[in-house]
Write an enzyme that holds these catalytic residues in place. Structure first.
Site: not given
Ligand SMILES: O=C[C@H](O)COP(=O)(O)O
Length: 215
Positions: A6-8, A85, A133, A138, A173, A194-195
């Site tokens: 997920n690139l948010k 989400h 999640e 997150i 995470g 994501a991150s």
């Protein structure tokens, strides 16, 4: 294992990440998909990577300014959508309506939830998958599979009790191949992250590291 990135709204280059994800998926045989901003679905899909929307609205064609129409996401190249989400929570009726919208547009669906009880409720709505999640993990780099493994096994059990057809992913995470293996060992059939990729200096290397234990 399914790896959904997920690139948010991170300031990464979505086409660079998508190109790397397509290559890593092709080279490894691991299913890797990318969920960019709605306005970037088309550019991401053109890389050949499996492309997901981050959200679709519970609406049909009509007077719905500012909505994300499921058919428009599909026309742009999305084949699936996240819903509910943690950063875009929906009312129960809107999750249900968005699932109907996604079905109409032939989009695969994953409903996110915070904990096993919510996962059971989400599974009852009959999406293709659910993703557990814990919001507090997150973006921390501390993987849910290590910090709170019971929440993953609890989600797997809760989903199975309600709907044996639903896939269970875990997220928060997750950033390494070791995290991916832990998630699989806990019964998850995929990870939502994501991150670890979108904020990595080298997204390609991050993706290669993720799938490495599966090779
Ligand atoms: O959609 C992805 C999740 O919110 C996980 O984010 P994270 O991998 O940055 O912890």
């Amino acid at each position: 294992m399914f790896v959904l990135v997920n690139l948010k709204a991170y300031p990464c280059d979505p086409v660079e990440v998508a190109t790397a994800a397509a290559d890593v998926s092709d080279d490894s045989g691991v299913r890797v998909a990318v969920a960019p901003q709605a306005a970037q679905i088309s550019a991401v899909a053109e890389t050949g990577v499996e492309t997901w929307a981050q959200h679709v609205s519970a609406v049909e064609h009509g007077s719905h300014t500012g909505s994300t129409l499921a058919e428009a996401a599909a026309d742009a190249g999305a084949v699936g959508t996240l819903l509910n989400h943690s950063e875009n929570r929906l009312k129960l009726a809107d999750i249900d309506g968005a699932l109907d919208a996604a079905d109409r547009a032939d989009l695969e669906t994953i409903v996110c939830a915070n904990n096993p009880a919510q996962i059971g409720a989400a599974a009852a709505l009959d999406p293709d998958g659910v993703a557990v999640e814990p919001p507090e993990l997150i973006g921390t780099g501390t993987p849910v599979s290590k910090a709170d493994p019971d929440i993953v096994t609890g989600a797997v059990d809760a989903a199975a009790r309600v709907n044996g057809d639903v896939d269970v992913l875990c997220g928060a995470g997750i950033s390494t191949g070791e995290d991916l293996v832990s998630a699989s060992d806990l019964g998850a059939s995929g990870v939502l992250l994501a991150s670890g990729v979108a904020k990595a200096d080298d997204p390609r290397a991050a993706l290669e590291d993720l799938v490495e234990p599966l090779l």
